[in-house]
Design a protein around this motif. Structure first.
Motif, PDB file in Angstrom:
ATOM      1  N   GLY A 113      54.348 -10.495  66.618  1.00  0.00           N
ATOM      2  CA  GLY A 113      54.148  -9.224  65.926  1.00  0.00           C
ATOM      3  C   GLY A 113      55.196  -8.202  66.304  1.00  0.00           C
ATOM      4  N   GLN A 114      55.532  -8.108  67.592  1.00  0.00           N
ATOM      5  CA  GLN A 114      56.569  -7.170  68.023  1.00  0.00           C
ATOM      6  C   GLN A 114      57.920  -7.550  67.444  1.00  0.00           C
ATOM      7  OE1 GLN A 114      56.366  -6.100  72.330  1.00  0.00           O
ATOM      8  NE2 GLN A 114      54.463  -7.280  72.337  1.00  0.00           N
ATOM      9  N   SER A 115      58.197  -8.845  67.395  1.00  0.00           N
ATOM     10  CA  SER A 115      59.485  -9.296  66.821  1.00  0.00           C
ATOM     11  C   SER A 115      59.581  -8.922  65.352  1.00  0.00           C
ATOM     12  CB  SER A 115      59.619 -10.809  66.994  1.00  0.00           C
ATOM     13  OG  SER A 115      59.555 -11.168  68.359  1.00  0.00           O
ATOM     14  N   ILE A 119      60.270  -5.167  64.941  1.00  0.00           N
ATOM     15  CA  ILE A 119      61.661  -4.786  65.233  1.00  0.00           C
ATOM     16  C   ILE A 119      62.594  -5.238  64.116  1.00  0.00           C
ATOM     17  CG2 ILE A 119      63.583  -5.157  66.828  1.00  0.00           C
ATOM     18  CD1 ILE A 119      61.508  -5.412  69.072  1.00  0.00           C
ATOM     19  N   LEU A 120      62.339  -6.444  63.561  1.00  0.00           N
ATOM     20  CA  LEU A 120      63.166  -6.919  62.457  1.00  0.00           C
ATOM     21  C   LEU A 120      63.018  -6.027  61.225  1.00  0.00           C
ATOM     22  CD1 LEU A 120      62.629 -10.788  62.723  1.00  0.00           C
ATOM     23  CD2 LEU A 120      64.702  -9.509  63.271  1.00  0.00           C
ATOM     24  N   ALA A 122      64.599   0.570  64.865  1.00  0.00           N
ATOM     25  CA  ALA A 122      64.283   1.759  65.664  1.00  0.00           C
ATOM     26  C   ALA A 122      63.032   1.546  66.510  1.00  0.00           C
ATOM     27  CB  ALA A 122      64.098   2.973  64.747  1.00  0.00           C
ATOM     28  N   ASN A 123      62.206   0.565  66.152  1.00  0.00           N
ATOM     29  CA  ASN A 123      60.975   0.303  66.904  1.00  0.00           C
ATOM     30  C   ASN A 123      61.231  -0.414  68.226  1.00  0.00           C
ATOM     31  OD1 ASN A 123      59.178   1.420  64.976  1.00  0.00           O
ATOM     32  ND2 ASN A 123      59.331  -0.444  63.725  1.00  0.00           N
TER      33      ASN A 123
END
Length: 395
Positions: free
Chosen positions: A27-29, A32-33, A37-38
């Motif tokens: 989920g984090q990947s 960011i994709l 900016a995240n």
């Protein structure tokens, strides 16, 4: 592993932890994709705005739980290392009447406090510790992989070609991560390497020093059976006094230094002489039916015998509890343990000139010996009936 067992850890990891980590990282990947900016804080930005405060509270609770796990793990590892001879005997306080593994080790607690405060003031932020954390994780994974294949070969007898094939695949990935972290060596990745090297140096120095001291001590103690034979034939002039004497010793091959001093200098021996050794077996706990073993040392009528008490590395040696299991038929009569005298042989270390170890390792070994816990307290012996007899040995 020692506290919860293999089954509980396997289930928790496979059913809960591993799926949760995979979902979180994927989920984090994806976040960011979608918007680079995240990258500043993807874990917290992954949830809606209304859920960030609860997420901060959850992360704080997880941090507290993780810190308690680290502290508990440090206590357990230090205790087990001391039982296996890689650290001095430490003072251990049991904080639960129902849970044997719930312990408190004061020296380790103070060491952790000083270490944490040093890290906080040195690195100042969690971001600065990221490189140290990365090296600690990848280094641990690599060492675990190496130990796994060592066990697979040494214990399970796995063919070399299978080990070579598996090690090539897994270590190729592990070493890539280690190499990536080595590029940040001067930015903080040196910290876990320094901690590991320090712990390794202290433990191997203590283990080597114990070997040297044990060899010299065995030379001075001499054969236990020969010493008992001298007492039986009257070659050692002694007067028998009533009562029971318990001498704690490292094994049954040599005579305790305290026993020799009592006979050769005080010229007395008790009616019942019990020489006791504590053995730590590589299992968490030893069943009661295997707790003790008695050896009459070749004579069944002289009142001198040896007792071996076996404990697991998760157990606290309980001398009085083990002695209570003795059968009078095996001890040449009933023992008055409530009135017995307990004798301990204390060794005072001195730095010698023999090339046994490097000078700095000798100083480290002697300095480490100062944290050794009081033997009477460690074994739970009554202080009013415990006699400590010292002897100097050079390392």
């Amino acid at each position: 592993m020692g506290h919860f067992g293999r089954r509980s850890i396997n289930r928790a990891w496979l059913i809960l932890v591993f799926p949760a980590c995979v979902l979180s990282y994927l989920g984090q990947s994806a976040l960011i994709l979608a918007d680079p900016a995240n990258i500043s804080s993807p874990f917290f930005l992954l949830v809606p705005g209304w859920g960030r405060l609860p997420m901060v509270l959850l992360a704080t609770a997880a941090t507290v739980i993780a810190s308690q796990a680290v502290i508990t793990g440090a206590y357990s590892v230090a205790s087990q290392a001391a039982r296996l001879g890689y650290l001095p005997r430490l003072r251990i306080a049991h904080t639960s009447e129902s849970t044997m593994g719930q312990i408190y080790v004061p020296w380790i607690n103070w060491l952790l406090m000083v270490s944490v405060l040093t890290l906080v003031f040195a690195f100042r932020s969690s971001t600065a510790l990221a490189f140290a954390f990365g090296m600690a994780v990848t280094g641990t994974i690599t060492i675990t992989t190496l130990l796994f294949f060592y066990v697979a070969r040494a214990k399970w007898g796995t063919p070399v070609w299978i080990i070579g094939l598996g090690a090539t695949v897994l270590l190729s990935v592990d070493l890539l991560f280690v190499a990536a972290n080595l590029t940040k060596l001067v930015h903080g990745a040196w910290l876990p390497l320094l901690i590991g090297l320090t712990a390794f140096t202290v433990m191997t120095t203590w283990q080597r020093g114990r070997e040297i001291i044990t060899a010299e001590r065995e030379r001075r103690e001499g054969s236990l059976r020969e010493f008992v034979g001298r007492l039986r034939t009257g070659k050692a002039a002694t007067r028998r006094v009533p009562g029971t004497a318990v001498f704690l010793n490292r094994g049954k091959e040599t005579a305790p230094l305290a026993m020799r001093a009592n006979v050769e200098h005080n010229h007395v021996r008790h009616d019942h002489v019990l020489i006791m050794s504590i053995e730590t077996e590589p299992v968490p706990r030893v069943p009661a039916d295997r707790r003790i073993a008695v050896d009459d040392l070749g004579y069944a009528d002289d009142g001198i015998f040896h007792v071996t008490a076996r404990f697991g590395y998760m157990e606290t040696p309980d001398v009085l509890g083990a002695l209570a299991l003795l059968d009078p038929a095996m001890t040449e009569g009933r023992l008055r343990l409530d009135q017995a005298s307990y004798f301990l042989s204390k060794v005072e270390l001195r730095r010698g000139t023999a090339p046994t170890m490097a000078p700095w390792r000798k100083r480290l070994f002697i300095a480490t010996s100062y944290i050794t816990a009081d033997a009477a307290e460690f074994f739970g012996l009554p202080r009013d009936r415990t006699v400590i007899m010292g002897s100097q040995i050079e390392v």
